[in-house]
Enzyme design. Structure first.
Site, short mmCIF file in Angstrom:
data_model
loop_
_atom_site.label_atom_id
_atom_site.label_comp_id
_atom_site.label_asym_id
_atom_site.label_seq_id
_atom_site.Cartn_x
_atom_site.Cartn_y
_atom_site.Cartn_z
CG HIS A 80 -1.26 5.73 0.07
ND1 HIS A 80 -0.69 5.68 -0.99
CD2 HIS A 80 -0.70 4.77 0.78
CE1 HIS A 80 0.35 4.62 -0.90
NE2 HIS A 80 0.21 4.15 0.08
NE ARG A 101 -5.38 -5.78 -1.85
CZ ARG A 101 -4.63 -6.39 -2.65
NH1 ARG A 101 -3.37 -6.33 -2.92
NH2 ARG A 101 -5.01 -7.79 -2.94
CG HIS A 292 4.72 0.02 5.19
ND1 HIS A 292 4.13 0.79 6.24
CD2 HIS A 292 4.07 0.09 4.24
CE1 HIS A 292 2.98 1.56 5.54
NE2 HIS A 292 3.01 0.96 4.35
CG ASP A 343 0.42 3.95 4.86
OD1 ASP A 343 -0.20 4.35 3.57
OD2 ASP A 343 0.54 2.90 5.41
#
Length: 471
Positions: A80, A101, A292, A343
């Site tokens: 990402h 998050r 994951h 990631d």
């Protein structure tokens, strides 16, 4: 034609000495061990130094000598790019995955095609310096912050394509379906205000935009377009099969069982694990990667293996977010493939990701040697998992990718060349070749000659700093 010579190279059969490599039109046309630089040459020029290598780097006989240990190019199978802006910004007061998050949403809200291009270009250049030759970008920031499309509905994806091209690495754009804001016992929540820009509203709307993205990228030799299901939290049970039907023959990825809460919600509402839901929808195949795969049941492991799927582990992220340690050896032993990703880019270092796979297993098993060095290298170079099956090995016919590692750094001095993956770090990479093009030479990225005279670190700083100026 360009000729290289390296003291050591990791070939499919193992470590080889004095390897002569001949590249033509972006492919290896000769790989010869125990060879002198000029073996087979009848004299005359072979075309001189390749793009990105100065004439001073080429010897008089037009053979480029690269000192160190050569590895196939690394495949960063889960990225990402915008998460790179979170490095060193989420550790105050500890926090949880869920509080992390919220900070991620803050960065996402500030992205537009221009700022995303600047950030992703710098991140992909950082990857190139670490030996990454192809990246799988799990892309879900599609629209404006309020959820309305840009004039070009794939403007953000186009920015990522341009970023990878300018940074010199290949891109697999995993266009992500993201329709719901979460899942609990009562079912799926609507997307929140922060998530509006991730969602197309329906599978049909996502599929139409996705089809246009595929069409736009048909002539882009640097990009493979694949698809992703964000998670079973973000795509409901009755929508999963529709995503699969809309993506025949494409690479397909999904976040799977990253958090125990995800499993608990899926079991409570659907009486299925996330793997079970994806299997039921027909998502699992050799084209599928479970990203994951941290909290799997024994049945989940068997189901993924029977499907020939890949499990993509991201050890530095999984420990940074306190996700847990996934069953890498159990998956490997059952027949599933393993790949690696960075990631959220808390670290961009595929050596560290590969070591993490083994070292985490040692912590849980109290045993060493759970995965061999060759097995770790296979995971770090598994380009097939992101749609580049002709890359990841130094063999005749493969894409001419190469990563050269300094064998005399503070980390690697004295180590056996066949175990350099267990000793080196990203900063030990000296040279990177992608499709026959020199992207990194002597530890310097080619962008440093034009766009980034202050270095890639400065390029990253300039791209990231605006996100935090109001802190």
């Amino acid at each position: 034609m360009t000729i290289y010579h390296v003291p050591f190279a990791h070939l499919p059969d193992g470590l080889a000495r004095d390897v002569r490599l001949v590249e033509e039109d972006g492919r290896w046309v000769e790989v010869t061990a125990n060879a002198s630089p000029r073996d087979g040459l009848s004299g005359g020029s072979t075309g001189g130094a390749p793009s990105g290598v100065s004439s001073d780097d080429a010897s008089s006989d037009d053979v480029i000598r690269l000192d160190g240990v050569a590895l196939p190019g690394f495949a960063n199978c889960h990225s990402h790019a915008f998460h790179r802006a979170l490095r060193g910004r989420t550790h105050d007061d500890g926090g949880t995955f869920w509080t992390w998050r919220e900070r991620m949403y803050r960065v996402a809200a500030q992205l537009d095609p221009s700022t995303y291009l600047a950030l992703a270009r710098a991140v992909y250049a950082e990857m190139a310096l670490a030996g990454v030759t192809a990246v799988g970008e799990f892309h879900y920031v599609h629209h404006r912050p309020d959820g309305t499309p840009y004039d070009d509905p794939n403007a953000m994806g186009s920015a990522l394509r341009q970023a990878a091209r300018e940074a010199g690495i290949r891109l697999t754009l995993l266009d992500t379906c993201y329709l719901h804001g979460g899942l609990d016992t009562d079912g799926h929540a609507a997307v929140s205000a922060e998530q509006q820009r991730f969602s197309d509203g329906s599978v049909d709307a996502w599929a139409r935009r996705h089809a246009q993205l595929r069409e736009d990228a048909l002539s882009d030799e640097n990009t493979v377009v694949g698809a992703a299901i964000h998670s079973v939290r973000a795509v409901a049970r009755d929508e999963l099969a529709d995503v699969v039907a809309a993506t025949p023959g494409e690479i397909l990825h999904a976040h799977v069982s990253e958090q125990p809460a995800e499993n608990a919600a899926a079991l409570a509402h659907y009486q299925r694990t996330p793997v079970g839901l994806l299997h039921e929808a027909g998502a699992l195949s050799e084209r599928f990667s479970a990203v994951h795969a941290t909290h799997l049941s024994d049945d989940d492991v068997s189901t993924l293996a029977r499907a020939g799927a890949t499990a993509c582990f991201c050890p530095t992220t999984e420990r940074d977010l306190a996700d847990g340690i996934g069953p890498a050896v159990a998956l490997h032993d059952a027949g599933a493939r393993l790949s690696l990703g960075s990631d959220q880019h808390a670290v961009v270092d595929m050596f560290e990701e590969a070591r993490g796979l083994e070292m985490h297993e040692r912590l849980t098993s109290n045993e060493r040697g759970r995965l061999s060095p060759r097995g770790l290298l296979a995971a770090a170079t598994r380009h097939a998992g992101i749609g580049w099956p002709d890359a990841g090995e130094i063999v005749v016919g493969a894409r001419a990718d190469l990563v050269v590692v300094n064998a005399e750094s503070l980390r690697t001095a004295g180590c056996s060349p066949d175990q350099i993956l267990l000793a080196a770090i990203a900063q030990d990479v000296t040279d990177v070749i992608v499709d026959g093009r020199v992207v990194v030479r002597g530890g310097r990225h080619r962008l440093e000659e034009t766009l980034a005279p202050g270095g890639i670190g400065r390029l990253l700083h300039d791209a990231i700093d605006p996100f935090w100026r109001q802190t």
